[in-house]
Design a protein around this motif. Sequence first.
Motif, mmCIF file in Angstrom:
data_model
loop_
_atom_site.group_PDB
_atom_site.id
_atom_site.type_symbol
_atom_site.label_atom_id
_atom_site.label_comp_id
_atom_site.label_asym_id
_atom_site.label_seq_id
_atom_site.Cartn_x
_atom_site.Cartn_y
_atom_site.Cartn_z
ATOM 1 N N UNK A 70 0.754 -1.441 -0.088
ATOM 2 C CA UNK A 70 -0.304 0.440 -0.157
ATOM 3 C C UNK A 70 1.060 1.098 -0.416
ATOM 4 N N UNK A 71 0.963 1.479 -0.783
ATOM 5 C CA UNK A 71 1.781 3.091 -0.906
ATOM 6 C C UNK A 71 0.708 4.549 -0.886
ATOM 7 N N UNK A 72 1.050 4.792 0.253
ATOM 8 C CA UNK A 72 0.109 6.325 0.646
ATOM 9 C C UNK A 72 0.245 7.382 -0.012
ATOM 10 N N UNK A 73 -0.678 8.405 -0.551
ATOM 11 C CA UNK A 73 -0.414 9.003 -1.971
ATOM 12 C C UNK A 73 0.370 10.328 -1.675
ATOM 13 N N UNK A 74 1.547 10.709 -2.728
ATOM 14 C CA UNK A 74 1.897 11.193 -1.822
ATOM 15 C C UNK A 74 3.332 11.075 -1.966
ATOM 16 N N UNK A 75 3.420 9.506 -1.147
ATOM 17 C CA UNK A 75 4.562 9.065 -0.685
ATOM 18 C C UNK A 75 5.510 8.721 -1.510
ATOM 19 N N UNK A 76 6.889 8.731 -1.185
ATOM 20 C CA UNK A 76 8.336 8.373 -2.083
ATOM 21 C C UNK A 76 7.604 6.790 -1.092
ATOM 22 N N UNK A 77 7.761 6.120 -1.967
ATOM 23 C CA UNK A 77 7.803 4.233 -1.817
ATOM 24 C C UNK A 77 9.324 3.480 -1.897
ATOM 25 N N UNK A 78 9.734 2.763 -1.266
ATOM 26 C CA UNK A 78 11.290 1.995 -1.948
ATOM 27 C C UNK A 78 10.671 0.433 -1.770
ATOM 28 N N UNK A 79 11.094 0.177 -3.047
ATOM 29 C CA UNK A 79 10.649 -1.440 -3.599
ATOM 30 C C UNK A 79 12.445 -1.996 -3.545
ATOM 31 N N UNK A 80 12.459 -2.235 -2.651
ATOM 32 C CA UNK A 80 13.999 -3.170 -2.466
ATOM 33 C C UNK A 80 14.240 -4.583 -2.611
ATOM 34 N N UNK A 134 6.799 19.181 -4.282
ATOM 35 C CA UNK A 134 5.695 20.394 -5.009
ATOM 36 C C UNK A 134 4.776 20.445 -6.245
ATOM 37 N N UNK A 135 4.506 18.892 -6.198
ATOM 38 C CA UNK A 135 3.651 18.619 -7.825
ATOM 39 C C UNK A 135 2.612 17.374 -7.137
ATOM 40 N N UNK A 136 2.659 16.970 -5.891
ATOM 41 C CA UNK A 136 1.931 16.399 -5.155
ATOM 42 C C UNK A 136 2.039 14.479 -5.721
ATOM 43 N N UNK A 137 2.958 14.554 -6.675
ATOM 44 C CA UNK A 137 3.749 13.417 -7.368
ATOM 45 C C UNK A 137 3.857 11.976 -6.639
ATOM 46 N N UNK A 138 3.069 10.537 -6.617
ATOM 47 C CA UNK A 138 3.182 9.693 -5.216
ATOM 48 C C UNK A 138 4.349 9.059 -6.604
ATOM 49 N N UNK A 139 5.767 8.343 -5.668
ATOM 50 C CA UNK A 139 7.247 7.985 -6.896
ATOM 51 C C UNK A 139 6.806 7.065 -5.815
ATOM 52 N N UNK A 145 22.539 11.542 -6.220
ATOM 53 C CA UNK A 145 21.329 12.498 -4.988
ATOM 54 C C UNK A 145 21.158 13.158 -6.195
ATOM 55 N N UNK A 146 21.462 14.161 -7.231
ATOM 56 C CA UNK A 146 20.843 14.999 -7.776
ATOM 57 C C UNK A 146 18.852 14.269 -8.324
ATOM 58 N N UNK A 147 19.287 13.182 -9.221
ATOM 59 C CA UNK A 147 18.420 12.357 -9.283
ATOM 60 C C UNK A 147 16.963 11.914 -8.159
ATOM 61 N N UNK A 148 17.866 12.215 -7.037
ATOM 62 C CA UNK A 148 16.731 12.017 -5.853
ATOM 63 C C UNK A 148 16.223 12.956 -5.271
ATOM 64 N N UNK A 149 17.408 14.270 -5.100
ATOM 65 C CA UNK A 149 16.506 15.327 -4.699
ATOM 66 C C UNK A 149 15.372 16.004 -6.636
ATOM 67 N N UNK A 150 15.438 15.211 -7.392
ATOM 68 C CA UNK A 150 13.952 16.070 -8.126
ATOM 69 C C UNK A 150 13.403 15.136 -7.609
ATOM 70 N N UNK A 151 12.881 13.353 -7.299
ATOM 71 C CA UNK A 151 12.066 12.883 -7.067
ATOM 72 C C UNK A 151 11.361 13.729 -6.227
ATOM 73 N N UNK A 152 12.214 14.298 -4.500
ATOM 74 C CA UNK A 152 11.760 14.667 -3.611
ATOM 75 C C UNK A 152 10.846 15.908 -4.217
ATOM 76 N N UNK A 153 11.670 16.629 -4.566
ATOM 77 C CA UNK A 153 10.317 17.501 -5.550
ATOM 78 C C UNK A 153 9.548 17.616 -5.905
ATOM 79 N N UNK A 154 9.462 16.528 -6.550
ATOM 80 C CA UNK A 154 8.451 16.107 -7.287
ATOM 81 C C UNK A 154 7.134 15.374 -6.832
ATOM 82 N N UNK A 155 7.318 14.776 -5.453
ATOM 83 C CA UNK A 155 6.464 14.849 -4.849
ATOM 84 C C UNK A 155 6.124 15.854 -3.499
#
Length: 232
Positions: free
Chosen positions: A27-37, A189-194, A177-187
């Motif tokens: 279950x992935x909450x809206x606006x979360x950054x969920x990792x599948x490890x 500032x844009x409300x994207x669930x990642x 680190x740059x890629x992860x920063x973008x994912x965090x900002x997407x979540x």
Amino acid sequence: MITVENLTKSFPGEKTPVLALRDVSIEVSAGALYGVLGPSGAGKSTLARCVALREKPDRGTVRLDGLNVARLDGRRLREVRRQVAALDAHPPLRAERTVAGNIAEPLERLGVDGPQRRSRVGRVLDLTGLTQRAAQLPGELTEGQRRRVGLARALAAGPAVLLADDPTAGIDQDDAAGVLTVLDRARAELGVTVLLTTQDSSVVRRACDEVGVLEQGRLVEQGSVLGLITDP
Ligand code: ADP
Ligand code: ADP
């Protein structure tokens, strides 16, 4: 919110079928950054592809905001699929188009008009830190910058969900680190669930708030990153 229930998926193998996913529920909450490890072959990409509606599970359901995607007909399925962007590790950028042009391309295909394209492209250029690079060609960029163009491209149409399958594979620490920063900002500032997949627990620790651990197609742990993954 993404709800995955009892997902099972097998592929034909040489002698016996390969069970890529065995009864996986997350279950992935809206606006979360969920990792599948999980290690290579654990079923991470298969899970991501099922959630991205690019692969059909043998059994189980995927719900996006409560909507059971298996019940959708062709037209609705295409609409929902547009809400779920899948990030390519090696985005097929056009060498002859500028950074802005590459980011605008999916919007052109969707028929988004000029002024809207400009505004959306401007927004994701800013989000990915590429504003100064808008007029450059992909060949003039570093690998890390190209990855961020891929991210900008995936985010331009304003998806609700972004699937990032191994987004830091094959790049150095700084680019990652740059890629992860973008994912965090997407979540943020844009409300994207990642939904992010990785073999690297330090990526999950740095970027994610929730994590599910896959081993041989089975979900062996799930919960908050703080609870499951501690510093070595
Ligand atoms: P991961 O992303 O964790 O490395 P995958 O989801 O790619 O794992 O693969 C899980 C298992 O399913 C592996 O054994 C892999 O070989 C198998 N698999 C994945 N996709 C296919 C496919 N299209 N055809 C056959 N086997 C596949
Ligand atoms: P190309 O030469 O690669 O085809 P274009 O100049 O046609 O690129 O630009 C593609 C799209 O990107 C257009 O929709 C344009 O509005 C948008 N665009 C170009 N530069 C910028 C910028 N600096 N900020 C926002 N949008 C831009």
